[in-house]
Design a protein around this motif. Structure first.
Motif, PDB file in Angstrom:
ATOM      1  N   MET A   1       4.080 -10.312  -1.577  1.00 45.08           N
ATOM      2  CA  MET A   1       4.377  -9.286  -2.570  1.00 45.08           C
ATOM      3  C   MET A   1       3.106  -9.023  -3.370  1.00 45.08           C
ATOM      4  O   MET A   1       2.590  -9.924  -4.030  1.00 45.08           O
ATOM      5  N   VAL A   2       2.601  -7.793  -3.277  1.00 46.81           N
ATOM      6  CA  VAL A   2       1.370  -7.438  -3.975  1.00 46.81           C
ATOM      7  C   VAL A   2       1.680  -6.305  -4.940  1.00 46.81           C
ATOM      8  O   VAL A   2       2.302  -5.310  -4.561  1.00 46.81           O
ATOM      9  N   THR A   3       1.269  -6.449  -6.177  1.00 49.19           N
ATOM     10  CA  THR A   3       1.411  -5.395  -7.180  1.00 49.19           C
ATOM     11  C   THR A   3       0.085  -5.225  -7.895  1.00 49.19           C
ATOM     12  O   THR A   3      -0.801  -6.091  -7.814  1.00 49.19           O
TER      13      THR A   3
ATOM     14  N   ASN B   1       2.273   4.447  -2.120  1.00 52.20           N
ATOM     15  CA  ASN B   1       1.346   5.203  -2.955  1.00 52.20           C
ATOM     16  C   ASN B   1       1.505   4.767  -4.397  1.00 52.20           C
ATOM     17  O   ASN B   1       2.602   4.354  -4.816  1.00 52.20           O
ATOM     18  N   THR B   2       0.461   4.883  -5.168  1.00 52.86           N
ATOM     19  CA  THR B   2       0.569   4.565  -6.593  1.00 52.86           C
ATOM     20  C   THR B   2       1.400   5.633  -7.284  1.00 52.86           C
ATOM     21  O   THR B   2       1.467   6.783  -6.850  1.00 52.86           O
ATOM     22  N   ASP B   3       2.052   5.232  -8.385  1.00 55.97           N
ATOM     23  CA  ASP B   3       2.853   6.198  -9.138  1.00 55.97           C
ATOM     24  C   ASP B   3       1.967   6.980 -10.091  1.00 55.97           C
ATOM     25  O   ASP B   3       0.737   6.917 -10.020  1.00 55.97           O
ATOM     26  N   ASN B   4       2.610   7.708 -10.991  1.00 57.44           N
ATOM     27  CA  ASN B   4       1.874   8.591 -11.887  1.00 57.44           C
ATOM     28  C   ASN B   4       0.943   7.814 -12.825  1.00 57.44           C
ATOM     29  O   ASN B   4       0.004   8.381 -13.377  1.00 57.44           O
ATOM     30  N   ASN B   5       1.205   6.511 -12.978  1.00 56.43           N
ATOM     31  CA  ASN B   5       0.384   5.686 -13.859  1.00 56.43           C
ATOM     32  C   ASN B   5      -0.565   4.778 -13.075  1.00 56.43           C
ATOM     33  O   ASN B   5      -1.107   3.810 -13.616  1.00 56.43           O
ATOM     34  N   GLY B   6      -0.727   5.059 -11.776  1.00 56.54           N
ATOM     35  CA  GLY B   6      -1.641   4.293 -10.953  1.00 56.54           C
ATOM     36  C   GLY B   6      -1.110   2.956 -10.499  1.00 56.54           C
ATOM     37  O   GLY B   6      -1.871   2.140  -9.960  1.00 56.54           O
ATOM     38  N   LYS B   7       0.178   2.681 -10.663  1.00 58.84           N
ATOM     39  CA  LYS B   7       0.741   1.377 -10.340  1.00 58.84           C
ATOM     40  C   LYS B   7       1.365   1.409  -8.954  1.00 58.84           C
ATOM     41  O   LYS B   7       1.850   2.438  -8.499  1.00 58.84           O
ATOM     42  N   TYR B   8       1.395   0.236  -8.319  1.00 53.96           N
ATOM     43  CA  TYR B   8       1.973   0.145  -6.987  1.00 53.96           C
ATOM     44  C   TYR B   8       2.623  -1.214  -6.812  1.00 53.96           C
ATOM     45  O   TYR B   8       2.347  -2.177  -7.536  1.00 53.96           O
ATOM     46  N   ALA B   9       3.513  -1.283  -5.819  1.00 51.93           N
ATOM     47  CA  ALA B   9       4.132  -2.548  -5.422  1.00 51.93           C
ATOM     48  C   ALA B   9       4.354  -2.473  -3.917  1.00 51.93           C
ATOM     49  O   ALA B   9       4.865  -1.481  -3.407  1.00 51.93           O
ATOM     50  N   LEU B  10       3.968  -3.524  -3.218  1.00 51.28           N
ATOM     51  CA  LEU B  10       3.996  -3.512  -1.762  1.00 51.28           C
ATOM     52  C   LEU B  10       4.360  -4.912  -1.270  1.00 51.28           C
ATOM     53  O   LEU B  10       3.872  -5.901  -1.800  1.00 51.28           O
ATOM     54  N   SER B  11       5.256  -4.991  -0.278  1.00 54.90           N
ATOM     55  CA  SER B  11       5.651  -6.299   0.225  1.00 54.90           C
ATOM     56  C   SER B  11       5.924  -6.217   1.716  1.00 54.90           C
ATOM     57  O   SER B  11       6.261  -5.161   2.247  1.00 54.90           O
TER      58      SER B  11
ATOM     59  N   VAL C   1      -5.927 -10.418   1.047  1.00 57.89           N
ATOM     60  CA  VAL C   1      -4.707 -10.867   0.379  1.00 57.89           C
ATOM     61  C   VAL C   1      -4.360 -12.263   0.896  1.00 57.89           C
ATOM     62  O   VAL C   1      -4.753 -12.648   2.000  1.00 57.89           O
ATOM     63  N   GLN C   2      -3.634 -13.026   0.080  1.00 55.38           N
ATOM     64  CA  GLN C   2      -3.204 -14.367   0.451  1.00 55.38           C
ATOM     65  C   GLN C   2      -1.785 -14.315   0.988  1.00 55.38           C
ATOM     66  O   GLN C   2      -0.899 -13.721   0.368  1.00 55.38           O
ATOM     67  N   GLN C   3      -1.554 -14.946   2.111  1.00 52.53           N
ATOM     68  CA  GLN C   3      -0.232 -14.912   2.724  1.00 52.53           C
ATOM     69  C   GLN C   3       0.743 -15.805   1.976  1.00 52.53           C
ATOM     70  O   GLN C   3       0.365 -16.830   1.419  1.00 52.53           O
ATOM     71  N   GLY C   4       2.030 -15.350   1.979  1.00 53.39           N
ATOM     72  CA  GLY C   4       3.105 -16.159   1.404  1.00 53.39           C
ATOM     73  C   GLY C   4       3.015 -16.341  -0.085  1.00 53.39           C
ATOM     74  O   GLY C   4       3.493 -17.344  -0.616  1.00 53.39           O
ATOM     75  N   LYS C   5       2.394 -15.415  -0.789  1.00 50.74           N
ATOM     76  CA  LYS C   5       2.212 -15.587  -2.226  1.00 50.74           C
ATOM     77  C   LYS C   5       2.342 -14.251  -2.937  1.00 50.74           C
ATOM     78  O   LYS C   5       1.842 -13.227  -2.471  1.00 50.74           O
ATOM     79  N   GLU C   6       3.053 -14.247  -4.074  1.00 50.37           N
ATOM     80  CA  GLU C   6       3.073 -13.064  -4.932  1.00 50.37           C
ATOM     81  C   GLU C   6       1.753 -12.996  -5.678  1.00 50.37           C
ATOM     82  O   GLU C   6       1.297 -13.997  -6.233  1.00 50.37           O
TER      83      GLU C   6
END
Length: 822
Positions: free
Chosen positions: A1-3, A30-40, A62-67
């Motif tokens: 989980m990457v944010t 894609n990032t939202d209107n405030n440049g934020k994103y969440a991807l998993s 990115v590191q595997q298995g880690k938020e």
């Protein structure tokens, strides 16, 4: 989980709609209107790819298995230029024929073909997740003694999904639905495959809470002319008449990896006080002029309570035929008592659609109402079902909310608190298999009974899901009489009688007082707040009423009911005795027997559905009802007659000018009957403003055997007050209403022409207090008012325009209505 957040490395401004994906996968966002994103993802991945037009493409490990939180700073690829100064004498005027407006007109013109309804057949699966959290709860609050037992709740926090928000999830509901659409004949069928929700136990009506939240967070279709959110109607930025209310600007042109081009179109309200959005939409330049992405922001200047901010982000995917369909929608809002306090409530609703199938016809049975699946089966799907059903990965905090709330509900201290809240707000004290209440009726008073005490209750679904009992007993200390009520209802479809669709048979007996003409829908007549009345309030009956009723509802919201009633009316107060016009005979009671059949059609009706209640949610669809009643000379029934009643009601949204609730009614009685059996107009001598009653008409002031009426109650929603600085700050809103009632009596029901009929009631001086409406002279009253005072009070100045010569009438008055609304 990457944010994380993506910003410009030079000016540190957030960048919207940046493409982010795990390399060598199809998992991206894609990032939202405030440049934020969440991807998993559950795949084995090692790096992120971040790309945006005009910036250097970036790869990050990115590191595997880690938020993890990865904030990205993108470097522009453009060369720095020397400073250029452009000056003008005056700001150029916005031109409604600029290229952006011409483009939006193309979008509007192509709307019909870009909607799912353009196809003959469409089907897809829809995953719907709704979540509410306490946000930014301070450490001081968490450490208070009252919350020490609930420390495990406060530890389940999420500080990464939404930047600047530390969320404590307290409510979540998930649902998977299979949707089938057919164009001709047009029908949409939703077959629920599974649903899961937190349960706060019997002390809270969890289902009712969920229905209320779902109404606030209605599904957004940007192709609709109007979007309903928070009970308000917003004009879509691609509405047919949107260019009249919005300004548009071409912000950017973007080339996708596929080579297709998009135009980023920004929009803003012409008048920021109107109920409109602001934000960006991305339009395809492939000849379809379809929306490929949308970011809608609720305009912060509009008159909405408790909402600090609200956003709707939508993504559309390419279909095999080259058009786009909505694949994901995320609506999230920050609620709070005040704008300054950081703590509050944060809610989101995410809808993901997959497995689109276009123009594949199914058998007719597919589009018919599917067989009802038992609720318990739907709500007890195994975890393996939800692993496949969830198209949106739960955060760690979300995944724990079910277990945490279940633990909370079983704590004795929480049960005591829940019962107290239920008693204060719902009026009932739950004891598992039965409830006692409503508390508002325990004490009341009136001129006939004096002090009245009442206690009552009802069984719950824990007692039985098929048979329900309810009743009460009351005692008046002035008339020294006992009153009571008992009813038994048996469900014929094995479901709770409060659930849609209803199918039950009900038998009841009631002995109680009744004010002629006072008809209340969702409140008891002996509610303590209704004890306070203006003028003379001494016109009462003692009623003994036996009823047998059969009700059947269908999935298309058509219903019918068949009923039998035996009613014994005994005059009380100033109505004693019933006397004929000739003055030669008095009557100590009036007995009638009736058979009734009624039909009701309310397409697309929604409810606040609770375990032991069901309240309709007002929407834009009409509600029509027709009822026929026959008076029978059986079981001591004294009169034979026929009566037809019609009622139609609808809310008309008139964005941006608010909305109007319109009620049309008609009634006709055939046959000769005394005045208690005529249509007694709904008067109101309380100080409460009641929408479908005549607020300056006395009880039993008008009777008729033929009548027609119209009621219009308009809410401007602050359209005018928002332009006045003080009123805008107070968030007051304007209302206006018009009510008119036409009617009259035929010759056969006019007491002056028939000595055998009951004489109309009169005061102690012999002056009549009951009248027949004159056919060419309607009863009319109007009002203007202000609502949203202290966010829940409505005050109306009501003016009566006709029949001012009648005795003891109020020509004007101030009335109050309590209503919580966004």
């Amino acid at each position: 989980m990457v944010t994380g957040t993506v910003t410009d490395a030079t000016n540190k401004q957030p960048l919207p709609f940046v493409s982010i994906a795990f390399t060598r996968t199809t998992v991206g966002t894609n990032t939202d209107n405030n440049g934020k994103y969440a991807l998993s993802t559950s795949q084995a991945v090692t790096e992120l790819k971040i790309s945006y037009l005009g910036y250097k493409e970036t790869y990050i490990k990115v590191q595997q298995g880690k938020e993890q939180v990865i904030n990205v700073k993108l470097m522009p690829t453009s060369q720095s230029l020397s400073e250029v100064t452009v000056q003008t004498k005056k700001r150029p005027k916005y031109d409604n024929e600029n290229p952006a407006v011409k483009l939006i007109r193309q979008v509007i013109a192509n709307k019909p073909k870009n909607r799912p309804e353009a196809y003959n057949y469409v089907e897809y699966k829809e995953y719907d997740k709704m979540q509410f959290s306490l946000s930014n709860i301070s450490e001081k609050t968490k450490n208070r003694k009252i919350f020490r037992k609930y420390k495990f709740i406060f530890e389940n926090k999420d500080s990464t999904t939404y930047a600047g928000k530390t969320l404590l999830p307290i409510y979540m509901k998930e649902r998977l639905t299979q949707v089938f659409y057919r164009k001709n004949p047009e029908v949409t069928r939703n077959r629920i495959l599974g649903e899961k929700s937190v349960d706060f136990g019997p002390g809270f009506d969890t289902e009712g809470i969920g229905q209320y939240f779902q109404h606030l967070y209605a599904k957004v279709d940007i192709y609709d002319n109007d979007v309903l959110l928070l009970g308000r109607q917003f004009l879509s930025p691609i509405s047919d008449n949107a260019p009249t209310f919005y300004k548009y600007f071409i912000t950017d042109t973007i080339t996708l990896e596929t080579g297709k081009k998009l135009v980023q179109l920004s929009f803003t309200p012409r008048n920021t006080n109107n109920i409109l959005f602001e934000g960006d939409i991305f339009i395809t330049l492939d000849g379809n002029y379809a929306v490929q992405k949308a970011a809608l922001i609720v305009n912060g200047n509009i008159n909405v309570n408790f909402v600090r901010s609200m956003n709707i982000d939508q993504d559309f995917e390419l279909s095999p035929d080259g058009r786009y369909h909505m694949s994901r929608s995320n609506t999230f809002a920050d609620f709070g008592i005040t704008a300054k306090r950081k703590s509050g409530l944060f809610g989101s609703r995410t809808i993901v659609r997959r497995d689109f199938t276009i123009n594949k016809p199914r058998p007719d049975t597919t589009y018919q109402t599917p067989p009802e699946v038992e609720d318990e089966e739907l709500r007890n799907r195994p975890d393996s079902f939800w692993v496949q059903a969830r198209y949106d990965t739960l955060t760690t905090a979300e995944s724990k909310v079910y277990k945490n709330i279940d633990s909370l509900v079983h704590m004795p201290s929480f049960k005591r608190t829940a019962n107290l809240i239920n008693l204060l707000f719902a009026g009932f004290k739950n004891f598992g298999k039965f409830e006692i209440g409503p508390a508002s009726t325990f004490y009341s008073f009136n001129p006939v009974e004096g002090l009245r005490l009442r206690v009552g209750g009802r069984t719950t679904a824990d007692f039985s899901k098929k048979i329900f009992f309810e009743g009460y007993t009351a005692y008046g200390f002035k008339d020294e009489k006992w009153k009571y009520f008992f009813a038994t209802t048996y469900s014929l479809n094995g479901k709770s009688i409060y659930r849609f669709p209803q199918h039950y048979i009900r038998a009841s007996f009631q002995r109680d007082t009744k004010i002629p003409g006072q008809e209340l829908q969702f409140i008891s007549e002996d509610n303590v707040l209704l004890s306070f009345k203006r003028g003379r309030n001494d016109k009462y009956y003692y009623n003994d009423q036996y009823r047998l009723e059969y009700v059947s509802e269908y999935a298309n919201h058509f219903s019918y009911k068949i009923g039998l009633r035996n009613l014994i009316q005994t005059p009380a107060g100033s109505l004693v005795p019933f006397i004929n016009t000739a003055g030669t005979q008095t009557f100590d009671k009036l007995t009638t027997s009736e058979a009734t059949i009624g039909f009701r059609y309310a397409p697309n009706e929604q409810y606040y559905q609770g375990k032991l209640f069901r309240t309709p949610i007002i929407n834009q669809y009409p509600k029509l009802s027709l009822e026929y009643t026959a008076g029978l000379k059986v079981l001591d029934g004294q009169y034979q007659y026929h009566k037809i009643d019609f009622r139609g009601e609808k809310r008309f949204y008139l964005a941006p000018f608010g909305f109007s609730d319109v009620i049309l009614e008609g009634s006709r009685t055939f046959g000769q009957v005394p005045y208690p059996l005529l249509n007694i107009s709904r008067g109101n001598q309380t100080f409460a403003y009641v929408i479908d009653q005549y607020n300056l008409m006395n009880f039993l002031e008008f009777v008729s055997d033929k009548s027609a009426s119209i009621i219009i109650d308009h809410h401007f929603g602050g359209f005018f007050f928002n332009k006045i600085p003080l009123f805008k700050k107070l968030k007051w809103r304007e209302t206006a209403s018009f009510k008119s009632l036409w009617g009259g009596l035929s010759a056969e029901n006019t007491p002056a022409l028939h000595p055998n009929l009951y004489r109309f009631p009169a005061d102690e001086n012999g002056v009549p207090i009951t009248y027949a409406l004159q056919g060419n002279r309607p009863y009319t009253e109007v009002s203007v008012g202000v609502e949203n005072i202290f966010k829940f009070v409505r005050l109306d100045y009501v003016r009566r325009l006709t029949y001012l010569e009648n005795p003891d009438v109020a020509k004007w008055g101030i009335r109050v209505k309590i209503k919580f609304d966004f």
